[in-house]
Design an enzyme around this catalytic site. Structure first.
Site, PDB file in Angstrom:
ATOM      1  N   GLY A  95       0.573  -3.338   5.326  1.00  0.00           N
ATOM      2  CA  GLY A  95       0.646  -4.680   5.884  1.00  0.00           C
ATOM      3  C   GLY A  95      -0.725  -5.304   6.041  1.00  0.00           C
ATOM      4  O   GLY A  95      -1.709  -4.810   5.482  1.00  0.00           O
ATOM      5  N   THR A 145       0.858  -1.188   0.000  1.00  0.00           N
ATOM      6  CA  THR A 145       0.000   0.000   0.000  1.00  0.00           C
ATOM      7  C   THR A 145       0.888   1.228   0.000  1.00  0.00           C
ATOM      8  O   THR A 145       1.900   1.254   0.692  1.00  0.00           O
ATOM      9  CB  THR A 145      -0.820   0.014   1.312  1.00  0.00           C
ATOM     10  OG1 THR A 145      -1.749  -1.036   1.255  1.00  0.00           O
ATOM     11  CG2 THR A 145      -1.534   1.340   1.524  1.00  0.00           C
TER      12      THR A 145
HETATM   13  N1  ASP Z   1      -2.902  -2.795   4.254  1.00  0.00           N
HETATM   14  C1  ASP Z   1      -3.351  -3.361   3.002  1.00  0.00           C
HETATM   15  C2  ASP Z   1      -4.576  -4.168   3.230  1.00  0.00           C
HETATM   16  O1  ASP Z   1      -4.615  -4.951   4.147  1.00  0.00           O
HETATM   17  C3  ASP Z   1      -2.331  -4.225   2.358  1.00  0.00           C
HETATM   18  C4  ASP Z   1      -1.071  -3.536   1.993  1.00  0.00           C
HETATM   19  O2  ASP Z   1      -0.453  -2.844   2.786  1.00  0.00           O
HETATM   20  O3  ASP Z   1      -0.678  -3.694   0.843  1.00  0.00           O
HETATM   21  O4  ASP Z   1      -5.489  -4.050   2.460  1.00  0.00           O
END
Ligand code: ASP
Length: 327
Positions: A236, A184
Site C-alpha cells: 500500500g 508489492t
Molecule cells: N508499498 C509500496 C510503496 O509504497 C507500494 C505497493 O505496495 O505496491 O512503494
C-alpha cells in the site's frame, strides 16, 4: 533422503504440537489445518510465489532461500506491474526497485532505488550476507550488485512504457486504489521448526517522483519479524506505512498478546486516523499480513480489495479476501 525424512518427521511433530492450540483469524473454516510450515504472501501473485517457496522449503533448502526464490517469481513476471521486471516506472519513465529480506536471527538486508537489476531481493540477500551493512541504495546498490555478478537489463517493458506515456498526458499523481499504489509482494514464512523468514520486493508506487523510496525496503516499515513473536509485512501507500513503522508495530502488538488480526487491524486504524483529513485520503490504501510464532495468520486492509495468498500442508494456493476497515 535423510533430509526429507527429517522434514516429514518434523512436520508431523509440528502438527501435533500446535494444531490443537491454533485458531485462524481470517477463516471460520474448521477444515483448515492450523499448523506450520506455512507461507502467506500479499496479493494473488502470491499464489505462484508461495508455490515456489513451498517447493524450495520441501527440498530442504531452508526458509531464507524459500522466501527469496518465492518472490523472485513475481520479480520476473512482466505482467505484474508493481514488482521487478515490467513494474511501472517513476514519473521520469525509470523503473526503480526496493526490496528487503530478514531471517530468524534478525539478520536483514535491503536495497532501495535500485535500477536495471531484475532480482533486487537477491541483491538484498547479498547485502545481508556479504556486507557489514543492512541497506544499500541507488548507484552504490547497483555497483554492489554488478560486483556480485548480476547483469544489468532494461526493466521497462513496452506495456509499462505505454501506460506511462498515457499517464503523462495529465501527470496527475493520484494512484488508482489497489492498482497503481499497490501490489508489492511481501512474503512471510514459518518453517517446520517454527522459525520465521520474510521478504518484500516492489517497484513502488507508480509515477512516483524520481528518487522516492517507499516502505518496502525499510526494515520495520515494509517488513519486520522477531523470531520470538511473529512477522508482519505491508503493501500500500508506503508513506503512510513508514509514518507508523507499520510492520514493526504489528509485531510489537502481537508480542503484547494481540492476535495477528487484532494487531493488523489496530495499525490500519491508526493509519486511517492519521490520514483521514489529508489530501491522500482519496487514494490511500494499506494492507498488512501477519503470522505469529504459532503459525496463526491474518490480513487486514484499510479498503476493500486487498487479498493474500496462503500455502500450507492442507491449503495449497488459497487466496483469501482480507477483512477491511472501510468499503
Ligand atoms: N508499498 C509500496 C510503496 O509504497 C507500494 C505497493 O505496495 O505496491 O512503494
Amino acid at each position: 533422503m535423510s533430509n526429507r525424512r527429517n522434514f516429514i518427521k518434523k512436520s508431523a511433530l509440528g502438527t501435533l504440537g500446535v494444531s490443537s492450540l491454533l485458531g485462524c483469524d481470517e477463516l471460520n473454516n474448521a477444515n483448515i489445518i492450523k499448523t506450520y510450515p506455512r507461507i502467506i504472501s500479499t496479493w494473488n501473485h502470491g499464489l505462484e510465489a508461495n508455490q515456489k517457496a513451498w517447493e524450495i522449503l520441501k527440498n530442504g533448502k531452508g526458509g531464507l532461500s524459500a522466501v527469496e526464490q518465492g518472490v523472485m517469481v513475481s520479480e520476473a513476471d512482466p505482467q505484474i506491474r508493481s514488482v521487478g521486471y515490467g513494474g511501472y516506472p517513476d514519473r521520469d519513465g525509470i523503473v526503480t526497485l526496493d526490496a528487503c529480506i530478514m531471517d530468524k536471527n534478525s539478520n536483514c538486508g535491503s536495497v532501495s532505488f535500485l535500477q536495471n537489476i531484475k532480482h533486487p531481493i537477491s541483491v538484498a540477500r547479498h547485502v545481508m550476507e556479504d556486507t557489514p551493512h543492512v541497506m544499500l541504495s541507488g548507484k552504490g546498490a547497483l555497483d554492489f550488485a554488478i560486483s556480485k555478478g548480476f547483469k544489468q537489463e532494461d526493466l521497462l517493458t513496452d506495456d509499462s512504457r505505454k501506460d506511462w506515456i498515457k499517464w503523462k498526458e495529465n501527470s496527475n499523481y493520484k494512484p488508482v486504489i489497489n492498482i497503481e499504489n499497490h501490489d508489492t509482494i511481501s512474503m512471510l514464512l514459518i518453517d517446520d521448526s517454527g522459525d520465521l523468514y520474510g521478504a518484500c520486493t516492489t517497484s513502488g508506487a507508480a509515477w512516483k517522483m524520481h528518487g522516492r523510496v517507499g516502505d518496502s525496503p525499510i526494515i520495520g516499515a515494509g517488513l519486520f519479524l522477531d523470531n520470538e513473536v511473529g512477522a508482519a509485512a505491508a503493501t500500500g501507500l508506503g508513506e503512510a506505512i513508514i509514518k507508523t513503522s507499520g510492520s514493526a508495530m504489528v509485531v510489537e502488538l502481537m508480542r503484547q498478546g494481540a492476535s495477528p488480526l487484532e494487531a493488523c487491524k489496530t495499525i490500519v486504524k491508526r493509519i486511517s486516523k492519521l490520514h483521514k483529513s489529508g489530501p491522500e485520503w482519496d487514494y490511500l490504501q494499506v494492507g498488512f499480513i501477519a503470522l505469529n510464532k504459532n503459525g496463526e495468520y491474518a490480513g487486514y486492509s484499510l479498503r476493500k480489495g486487498f487479498n493474500y495468498s496462503l500455502h500450507d500442508e492442507k491449503n495449497k494456493n488459497l487466496l483469501i479476501d482480507a477483512k477491511h476497515e472501510i468499503g
